[in-house]
Every structure is written in C-alpha cells, then in structure tokens.
Design a protein around this motif. Structure first.
Motif, PDB file in Angstrom:
ATOM      1  N   VAL A 128     -41.400  25.033  -9.852  1.00  0.00           N
ATOM      2  CA  VAL A 128     -41.256  26.376 -10.728  1.00  0.00           C
ATOM      3  C   VAL A 128     -42.051  26.223 -12.268  1.00  0.00           C
ATOM      4  CG1 VAL A 128     -39.981  28.520 -11.469  1.00  0.00           C
ATOM      5  CG2 VAL A 128     -39.481  27.139  -9.567  1.00  0.00           C
ATOM      6  N   SER A 129     -43.034  27.080 -12.586  1.00  0.00           N
ATOM      7  CA  SER A 129     -43.841  27.107 -13.887  1.00  0.00           C
ATOM      8  C   SER A 129     -43.168  27.943 -14.599  1.00  0.00           C
ATOM      9  CB  SER A 129     -45.217  27.266 -13.474  1.00  0.00           C
ATOM     10  OG  SER A 129     -45.770  26.327 -12.356  1.00  0.00           O
ATOM     11  N   GLY A 130     -42.476  29.112 -14.087  1.00  0.00           N
ATOM     12  CA  GLY A 130     -42.007  29.933 -15.247  1.00  0.00           C
ATOM     13  C   GLY A 130     -41.442  31.250 -14.209  1.00  0.00           C
ATOM     14  N   GLY A 131     -41.148  32.394 -15.061  1.00  0.00           N
ATOM     15  CA  GLY A 131     -40.673  33.456 -14.345  1.00  0.00           C
ATOM     16  C   GLY A 131     -39.444  34.034 -15.016  1.00  0.00           C
ATOM     17  N   ALA A 132     -38.350  34.542 -14.285  1.00  0.00           N
ATOM     18  CA  ALA A 132     -37.183  35.134 -14.841  1.00  0.00           C
ATOM     19  C   ALA A 132     -36.297  35.321 -14.113  1.00  0.00           C
ATOM     20  CB  ALA A 132     -37.646  36.453 -16.002  1.00  0.00           C
ATOM     21  N   VAL A 133     -35.006  35.617 -14.177  1.00  0.00           N
ATOM     22  CA  VAL A 133     -33.909  36.037 -13.592  1.00  0.00           C
ATOM     23  C   VAL A 133     -33.606  37.480 -14.388  1.00  0.00           C
ATOM     24  CG1 VAL A 133     -31.437  36.000 -12.679  1.00  0.00           C
ATOM     25  CG2 VAL A 133     -32.850  33.817 -12.982  1.00  0.00           C
ATOM     26  N   LEU A 134     -33.773  38.547 -13.451  1.00  0.00           N
ATOM     27  CA  LEU A 134     -33.476  40.072 -13.966  1.00  0.00           C
ATOM     28  C   LEU A 134     -32.086  40.481 -13.468  1.00  0.00           C
ATOM     29  CD1 LEU A 134     -37.179  41.327 -13.299  1.00  0.00           C
ATOM     30  CD2 LEU A 134     -36.272  39.799 -15.244  1.00  0.00           C
ATOM     31  N   GLY A 135     -31.343  40.792 -14.338  1.00  0.00           N
ATOM     32  CA  GLY A 135     -30.147  41.238 -13.734  1.00  0.00           C
ATOM     33  C   GLY A 135     -29.827  42.772 -13.897  1.00  0.00           C
ATOM     34  N   TYR A 136     -29.150  43.432 -12.733  1.00  0.00           N
ATOM     35  CA  TYR A 136     -29.173  45.013 -12.771  1.00  0.00           C
ATOM     36  C   TYR A 136     -27.821  45.346 -12.624  1.00  0.00           C
ATOM     37  CZ  TYR A 136     -34.180  44.534 -12.241  1.00  0.00           C
ATOM     38  OH  TYR A 136     -35.518  44.112 -12.159  1.00  0.00           O
ATOM     39  N   GLY A 137     -27.386  46.481 -13.342  1.00  0.00           N
ATOM     40  CA  GLY A 137     -25.849  46.881 -13.156  1.00  0.00           C
ATOM     41  C   GLY A 137     -25.132  46.767 -14.506  1.00  0.00           C
ATOM     42  N   THR A 138     -23.954  47.390 -14.592  1.00  0.00           N
ATOM     43  CA  THR A 138     -23.078  47.427 -15.980  1.00  0.00           C
ATOM     44  C   THR A 138     -21.874  46.768 -15.590  1.00  0.00           C
ATOM     45  OG1 THR A 138     -22.284  49.691 -15.236  1.00  0.00           O
ATOM     46  CG2 THR A 138     -24.299  49.339 -16.723  1.00  0.00           C
ATOM     47  N   ARG A 139     -21.144  46.363 -16.835  1.00  0.00           N
ATOM     48  CA  ARG A 139     -19.676  45.847 -16.521  1.00  0.00           C
ATOM     49  C   ARG A 139     -18.683  46.795 -16.020  1.00  0.00           C
ATOM     50  NH1 ARG A 139     -19.330  42.372 -22.396  1.00  0.00           N
ATOM     51  NH2 ARG A 139     -20.967  40.919 -21.816  1.00  0.00           N
ATOM     52  N   THR A 140     -19.012  48.006 -16.268  1.00  0.00           N
ATOM     53  CA  THR A 140     -18.045  49.053 -15.720  1.00  0.00           C
ATOM     54  C   THR A 140     -18.353  49.335 -14.136  1.00  0.00           C
ATOM     55  OG1 THR A 140     -19.613  50.740 -16.474  1.00  0.00           O
ATOM     56  CG2 THR A 140     -17.835  50.253 -17.806  1.00  0.00           C
TER      57      THR A 140
END
Length: 348
Positions: free
Chosen positions: A207-219
């Motif tokens: 893995v050279s790079g990238g990102a983890v993208l999170g969706y949603g809210t605490r509520t």
C-alpha cells in the motif's frame, strides 16, 4: 519569436514512404494510350498529399497548459454495502452510500489516468470491477451499486475484505512492481459479526497511500429496508422503533493504522477534498508518482489548419469531378456509319 515544433504521428521514413507512393499514383505514368489526366486534377491531389503530410507532422507552437495525470497509479476502492450504508445521516438525511458515490467520483476525477478496481463487502466480498483505466466503467459500477438485501442480511465484519484485498495487491505488485497502489476504504466501521474483526495485515510495501473514509454520525441514522419494502425502515426487534446505525470511528481509525493511511470523517460533499490529505501522505513520497495531477506547460496544436485546407481541396476535387461527369453526359453520342463492302467476283 516562438519556433514551430513537430510531433509526428509516425516515423519519418514511414511518412516519406507514404508520400512517395501517393506521388507515384498521382503523376505516374505521365501519359498513356487513354486521355491523360488534366494537370489541374493532378495538382489538386498533390496538394492534398502535402497537406496530409503537414497534418501528420503535428506542427505546434509553445503555449497553453495541459493537465497532468497519475498514470502510474493503481487505485483500489473498498466499499461497505451492508444495510448500514443506507443510514440517512450524510449531509442531512441523505444515505451514506450517496456520500461514498460522491467521494469515489471526486477521487477518480483527481486521479485521472490511473487504473481503478472496485471491491464491495457485506457478509462477503465481491470484485465489482477489476483493474481498469476506464473511469466511465467505475462511474457506472458506482451508479448501479446497491446495499445488500436487508431481509437476508447477516452479521458482517468490517475487515471481511482483507484477504481479497491482500490477494489483489500482491497480484498487482507481481505484475507491475513499479506502480504505486492506493487503497481507499469507505465505510462506517460498524461491526455486526460476533467475532473480533481480523486485522488488515498487508505485507511488505503493498500500500503506497490512500485513506480510510468514515461515514455516519454519533447519533446515527435510520435505514430503509432494501429489497421489496423500500419505503419501510429497518426496526429494532427490542423496541419496535426504527433502528439507528452509528459510526464507529475508533474501529475506522484502527483500520487506517493497519493500512498505514490517514483517516477522514466525511459528512457532506462540502468537506475538504480527499486528495488534499492524500497528496500530503505517502503518495507524495513515492518515487514512481512524481505528480498526482496538476498543470504543466503545453503547446498550441496547428495540425487542424492543414486538415481544414485539406477539406477545402477535397471539396474542390469533388466539384471538379462532378462537373467532368456532367460534361461527359451532355455530349451527343458519336454516330458511326457502317458500309457494306461491295461484292467481288461474279455469280457462279
């Protein structure tokens, strides 16, 4: 004064050979038993050959800008398609999958020229799109992507795609060791399987790079059923009320740490572009990726001028040919007289 530069579409020997053949077809033989070709027609066809050669040389002047593309990148998207992806807590009451689609499209646009692969996961992992440079195929795959049927949904692990991703990365590294590989994990981190999620244990420098993208809210947000009852919401068996899915950012941060990429919480299309963070990460330091997009000095193409002139010459030639045909048809037919030879000798 700016000098004209040339970018031939083929090698010089081949272009000169084609011009020579065209010249022979126009001018040889110089005469024949039939009526010779008019000089004007030969000159027009010679001009067409010269103009075609000029266009094939692709003349141009320095100036303008062109967009650079990341052609040495392979981008792997891991998309969560569990029922929680239908939770309506993205940008107000839009679904998380809407946010995923928006970010995937933006990443693909920012990494134009890369190759893309799409893997989705719920209770199993599916390769929706093998590596391809066709960005339209990626867009189509994302447009038709749906969450799993909630009626048959089972407990799922947030790392169920780890073995498939690892296998895909290893195959790609063996086939193209010089290419950089980006991984984008898009999900909410909600673990519904009873077992502890297995880690993303990517070996070596896969893995050279990238990102983890999170969706949603605490509520959290309610989720509509997928399948036959699309207007109904999934209910909590204990309360009978609409169930709410909540983001688990701690789990997502753990996945980001395992992959060695940053974690970004995505709440609306107005969030900062994903690639702003990616450029500051591992990709910027990858030798095989000198640039992830941008502009550079270009040239103003002039070949179209020769093609425009060629079109005018072709129209002239067509008009001359039609005029010659009409003139030939207007001529009266040549009348011939057949003489009967006089008899010779006497009758027996």
């Amino acid at each position: 004064m700016a000098s004209v530069t040339l970018l031939p579409v083929a090698s010089w020997p081949l272009l000169l050979l084609l011009v020579a053949v065209g010249g022979l077809l126009v001018w040889w033989p110089p005469g024949s038993s039939e009526a010779p070709q008019p000089l004007g027609g030969r000159l027009r066809r010679s001009a067409a050959i010269v103009l075609l050669l000029v266009a094939a040389l692709r003349p141009g002047l320095p100036g303008g800008t062109v967009t650079t593309t990341a052609t040495d990148l392979d981008v792997f998207f891991l998309v969560d398609t569990t029922s929680s992806s239908a939770a309506e807590d993205y940008d107000g009451a839009r679904t998380r999958l809407d946010g995923v689609r928006s970010d995937v499209a933006a990443i693909a646009t920012g990494l134009a020229g890369a190759r893309y692969s799409l893997l989705t996961f719920d209770h199993e992992t599916v390769t929706r799109l093998p590596l391809t440079s066709d960005s339209q195929a990626l867009a189509t795959a994302m447009d038709v992507l749906q969450v799993e049927t909630s009626t048959y949904s089972q407990g799922s692990s947030i790392t169920v795609a780890a073995p498939d991703l690892d296998a895909a990365l290893q195959r790609d590294q063996q086939a193209h060791p010089d290419r950089a590989r980006l991984v984008f994990y898009l999900g909410d981190g909600e673990q519904t399987a009873s077992a502890t999620p297995a880690p993303f244990a990517m070996g070596g420098d896969l893995v050279s790079g990238g990102a983890v993208l999170g969706y949603g809210t605490r509520t959290g947000g309610p989720m509509k059923e997928s399948g036959t009852r699309r207007d109904a919401y999934i209910t909590d068996p204990a309360t009978g009320q609409p169930a709410r899915s909540v983001i688990d950012e701690k789990a997502l941060q753990g996945i980001a740490q395992q992959l060695g990429v940053p974690y970004l919480h995505r709440t609306s299309p107005q969030d900062a572009p994903v690639l702003d963070s990616v450029r500051l990460g591992q990709v910027a330091a990858t030798p095989s990726v000198p640039s992830v997009g941008g502009t550079t000095a270009g040239r103003v193409e002039l070949y179209w001028v020769a093609l425009l002139a060629l079109a005018l010459v072709a129209a002239w030639e067509l008009a001359a040919t039609l005029a010659a045909v009409r003139l030939r048809d207007a001529r009266p037919p040549t009348r011939t007289t057949t003489r009967t030879p006089a008899p010779t000798g006497g009758q027996p």
